[in-house]
Scaffold this motif. Structure first.
Motif, PDB file in Angstrom:
ATOM      1  N   HIS A   7       0.840  -1.199   0.000  1.00  7.43           N
ATOM      2  CA  HIS A   7       0.000   0.000   0.000  1.00  7.43           C
ATOM      3  C   HIS A   7       0.877   1.253   0.000  1.00  7.43           C
ATOM      4  CE1 HIS A   7      -3.076  -2.736   2.006  1.00  7.43           C
ATOM      5  NE2 HIS A   7      -3.616  -2.393   0.855  1.00  7.43           N
ATOM      6  N   ILE A  11       0.743   4.022  -3.080  1.00 10.08           N
ATOM      7  CA  ILE A  11       0.369   5.423  -2.825  1.00 10.08           C
ATOM      8  C   ILE A  11       1.551   6.354  -3.059  1.00 10.08           C
ATOM      9  CG2 ILE A  11      -0.383   7.057  -1.052  1.00 10.08           C
ATOM     10  CD1 ILE A  11      -2.136   4.716   0.067  1.00 10.08           C
ATOM     11  N   SER A  14       2.167   6.977  -6.616  1.00 18.71           N
ATOM     12  CA  SER A  14       1.079   7.680  -7.301  1.00 18.71           C
ATOM     13  C   SER A  14       1.211   9.200  -7.171  1.00 18.71           C
ATOM     14  CB  SER A  14      -0.282   7.232  -6.745  1.00 18.71           C
ATOM     15  OG  SER A  14      -0.533   7.813  -5.470  1.00 18.71           O
ATOM     16  N   LEU A  15       2.065   9.656  -6.260  1.00 16.27           N
ATOM     17  CA  LEU A  15       2.258  11.095  -6.084  1.00 16.27           C
ATOM     18  C   LEU A  15       3.127  11.635  -7.218  1.00 16.27           C
ATOM     19  CD1 LEU A  15       2.748  10.994  -2.228  1.00 16.27           C
ATOM     20  CD2 LEU A  15       0.774  11.922  -3.466  1.00 16.27           C
ATOM     21  N   ARG A  93      -2.610   7.754   2.677  1.00 20.28           N
ATOM     22  CA  ARG A  93      -2.421   8.746   1.613  1.00 20.28           C
ATOM     23  C   ARG A  93      -2.160  10.129   2.218  1.00 20.28           C
ATOM     24  NH1 ARG A  93      -2.671   9.621  -3.526  1.00 20.28           N
ATOM     25  NH2 ARG A  93      -3.386   7.549  -4.064  1.00 20.28           N
ATOM     26  N   THR A  94      -2.897  10.490   3.263  1.00 22.39           N
ATOM     27  CA  THR A  94      -2.704  11.785   3.919  1.00 22.39           C
ATOM     28  C   THR A  94      -1.301  11.886   4.514  1.00 22.39           C
ATOM     29  OG1 THR A  94      -5.057  12.033   4.396  1.00 22.39           O
ATOM     30  CG2 THR A  94      -3.539  13.297   5.779  1.00 22.39           C
ATOM     31  N   THR A  97       1.244  12.061   1.612  1.00 20.52           N
ATOM     32  CA  THR A  97       1.119  13.330   0.896  1.00 20.52           C
ATOM     33  C   THR A  97       1.738  14.469   1.698  1.00 20.52           C
ATOM     34  OG1 THR A  97      -0.864  12.589  -0.268  1.00 20.52           O
ATOM     35  CG2 THR A  97      -0.506  14.962  -0.154  1.00 20.52           C
TER      36      THR A  97
END
Length: 120
Positions: A7, A11, A14-15, A93-94, A97
């Motif tokens: 995971h 993620i 994907s950034l 994700r948070t 990010t």
């Protein structure tokens, strides 16, 4: 469902403009040549960028999730996150990010206003 190293990889990559590179014997995730996340060698935690002044508050609020490796993280703007304590993909994700935004070149971060505040 438990949060896993896969995971994290999905993620993180994907950034925008993110890449993976093996360093110090572990997968690291980079943007603009700077590391924004690193998987522990046992895949149970990740290191993330975190301002030193914010670390104590996060650890005090959620010690089961956030920690420092004694003697390793003291002098750096990094924090460890136990993957088993991350609620779901949205929380991961948070976290990733926020770390990406700290490491990304300012021009790149500015080009992605949708990522501000952990949204994405």
């Amino acid at each position: 469902m438990a949060t896993t190293a896969e995971h994290v990889r999905t993620i993180a990559l994907s950034l925008p403009d993110s890449s993976e590179k093996l360093a110090w014997g572990m997968p690291t995730f980079r943007v603009g040549g700077k590391v924004f996340a690193a998987l522990a060698d046992d895949d149970t935690s990740i290191g993330i960028k975190c301002p030193k002044e914010d670390r104590a508050e996060l650890i005090a609020a959620e010690p089961e999730k956030f920690f420092l490796r004694e003697g390793h993280d003291d002098n750096y703007a990094w924090l460890r996150v136990r993957l088993a304590a991350v609620a779901d993909a949205a929380e991961l994700r948070t976290i990733l990010t926020d770390s990406w935004l700290q490491a990304a070149p300012k021009r790149l971060a500015a080009a992605h206003p949708e990522l501000r505040g952990g949204e994405g």
